[in-house]
Design a protein around this motif. Structure first.
Motif, PDB file in Angstrom:
ATOM      1  N   ARG A  36      -8.019  18.656  -0.266  1.00 31.26           N
ATOM      2  CA  ARG A  36      -9.376  18.143  -0.107  1.00 31.26           C
ATOM      3  C   ARG A  36      -9.483  16.613  -0.222  1.00 31.26           C
ATOM      4  O   ARG A  36      -8.647  15.975  -0.858  1.00 31.26           O
ATOM      5  CB  ARG A  36     -10.282  18.801  -1.153  1.00 31.26           C
ATOM      6  N   HIS A  68      -8.940  10.503  -4.353  1.00 28.09           N
ATOM      7  CA  HIS A  68      -8.225  11.765  -4.168  1.00 28.09           C
ATOM      8  C   HIS A  68      -8.526  12.238  -2.758  1.00 28.09           C
ATOM      9  O   HIS A  68      -9.566  12.821  -2.514  1.00 28.09           O
ATOM     10  CB  HIS A  68      -8.763  12.745  -5.214  1.00 28.09           C
ATOM     11  N   ASP A 128     -15.152  22.045  -8.307  1.00 29.58           N
ATOM     12  CA  ASP A 128     -15.200  20.768  -7.590  1.00 29.58           C
ATOM     13  C   ASP A 128     -16.623  20.428  -7.141  1.00 29.58           C
ATOM     14  O   ASP A 128     -16.812  19.640  -6.219  1.00 29.58           O
ATOM     15  CB  ASP A 128     -14.259  20.821  -6.376  1.00 29.58           C
TER      16      ASP A 128
HETATM   17  C1  BMA Z   1      -6.490  20.383  -7.306  1.00 34.14           C
HETATM   18  C2  BMA Z   1      -7.252  19.094  -7.357  1.00 34.14           C
HETATM   19  C3  BMA Z   1      -8.366  19.281  -8.352  1.00 34.14           C
HETATM   20  C4  BMA Z   1      -9.224  20.484  -7.943  1.00 34.14           C
HETATM   21  C5  BMA Z   1      -8.376  21.722  -7.717  1.00 34.14           C
HETATM   22  C6  BMA Z   1      -9.173  22.890  -7.161  1.00 34.14           C
HETATM   23  O1  BMA Z   1      -5.336  20.295  -6.573  1.00 34.14           O
HETATM   24  O2  BMA Z   1      -7.779  18.790  -6.088  1.00 34.14           O
HETATM   25  O3  BMA Z   1      -9.147  18.119  -8.397  1.00 34.14           O
HETATM   26  O4  BMA Z   1     -10.169  20.753  -8.931  1.00 34.14           O
HETATM   27  O5  BMA Z   1      -7.334  21.413  -6.820  1.00 34.14           O
HETATM   28  O6  BMA Z   1      -9.730  22.619  -5.917  1.00 34.14           O
END
Ligand code: BMA
Length: 380
Positions: free
Chosen positions: A326, A337, A98
């Motif tokens: 996140r 997101h 990320d």
């Molecule tokens: C997931 C999303 C992805 C991210 C992954 C790891 O649920 O948020 O975009 O790469 O978690 O943090």
């Protein structure tokens, strides 16, 4: 004598945690780690620790601003728990999947810990057989990396990197910072190479045990608490199907997200309530900490989600923590997101409508944020 005994029995019924010592699965766990574990049990009646993934690193419209935090922007207090992610560490990458630089992540971990916060770490490791990402379920990868598998040596080199990362997490006194490690999560789903559709319970348990034993005994990592973490389950039996055993687990948790339109049904809160009921019973029986390791409603399109859905589903269940995912901004060009509200978030113009509702959660007194977690002194 008899009176003492009766009083003792009475106390242990009313306050089952008092006087009880909980031994982490790693019998050589560091004193700080054992303290954290026991203090988290003691804190169960005090409320639920509130956590947020990547909270200090970025939010919508900002990244890497010293001292800034998504949760603090919203309610004026830091979260009680800080979540971080190791995906791509196994590739020797400078940034995680990320885009968070691992060196900065270590500094954020120290920062959260110095505030008496709790640190949790997940690992979306790449598929060790195909070299594609964690969401590539081909190649029978779990069978390939357990002892005897053709990628076992490769997996050991990955664990060496995880160990190096963990062993670099020290506080100002030189003590290791305890971490709740949550590998191979959501295995009851069908989207990761370690999920139930592509590995058997025996393979998963072998992977878990090997990971635990290698980090503990070979790499001498003694500051981890291990969180077992399915996604959906409908019964205690289903929850336990992939369980590696009490000697390998400290925290019993699960992930549960809201999808769809919650305005015309009670599915989320009913299911959450049901699963938390199963979880807390199992955790009591196995003497483990119960937790909701990931939750949220992406972009919070239902502004009263925090009180009407999340809090309703949690009800009076006593769990150690909940953790929101996140605030990733625009992810892979696929749109916004985010999971935490903030006064700063303009969605798309004007204040985030879910902010007031989140504030109600904040003042409900059911959750522990940064100030209370500092007072709880979980590391003493
Ligand atoms: C997931 C999303 C992805 C991210 C992954 C790891 O649920 O948020 O975009 O790469 O978690 O943090």
């Amino acid at each position: 004598m008899k009176r003492v005994l009766i009083t003792g029995i009475f106390l242990s019924i009313v306050f089952p945690m008092i006087g009880q010592t909980f031994q982490p699965a790693n019998k050589s766990a560091s004193p700080l780690t054992a303290k954290l574990y026991n203090n988290l049990f003691k804190a169960l009646p005090e409320g639920i620790l509130f956590g947020h993934q990547d909270d200090l690193a970025y939010g919508l419209g900002w990244e890497y601003i010293p001292g800034k935090s998504c949760v603090q922007d919203a309610v004026g207090e830091y979260p009680a728990m800080y979540g971080w992610e190791l995906g791509d560490l196994e590739l020797d990458a400078v940034f995680n999947l990320d885009s968070v630089p691992f060196q900065m992540m270590k500094a954020y971990i120290r920062e959260g810990y110095e505030r008496n916060g709790v640190i949790t770490i997940s690992w979306h490791a790449n598929n060790p057989v195909t070299g594609k990402n964690a969401w590539d379920i081909s190649g029978n990868a779990v069978a390939a990396i357990i002892p005897g598998g053709e990628k076992h040596q490769l997996y050991k080199t990955w664990l060496d990197k995880v160990a190096n990362f963990m062993l670099d997490l020290k506080d100002s006194k030189g003590d290791f910072i305890p971490v709740i490690f949550r590998p191979f999560h959501e295995f009851t789903g069908n989207w990761f190479w370690w999920c139930q559709n592509v590995c058997t319970p025996a393979e998963y348990q072998a992977l878990w045990k090997f990971t635990f034993d290698y980090l503990t005994n070979t790499k001498q990592v003694h500051h981890l608490l291990y969180a077992y973490n399915p996604e959906k389950f409908e019964s205690a039996g289903q929850y336990m199907l992939y369980y590696p055993g009490d000697d390998y687990v400290d925290i019993m948790s699960f992930d549960f997200y809201q999808y769809g339109d919650p305005s015309n049904n009670s599915d989320f809160e009913n299911t959450l309530n049901k699963r938390l009921g199963i979880l807390t019973e199992l955790a009591k029986k196995h003497q483990k900490l119960p937790a909701l390791a990931e939750t949220g409603f992406m972009n919070i399109p239902y502004p009263e989600w925090f009180t009407k859905k999340l809090m309703k589903g949690i009800g009076n269940h006593q769990i150690s923590y909940i953790h929101l995912w996140r605030d990733g901004g625009l992810v892979n060009g696929s749109g916004q997101h985010r999971f935490a509200p903030s006064q700063d978030h303009f969605i798309p113009v004007g204040r985030d409508p879910s902010f007031m509702d989140f504030y109600k959660l904040y003042i409900s007194n059911k959750f522990i944020f940064g100030n209370k977690v500092r007072d709880l002194k979980l590391y003493q």
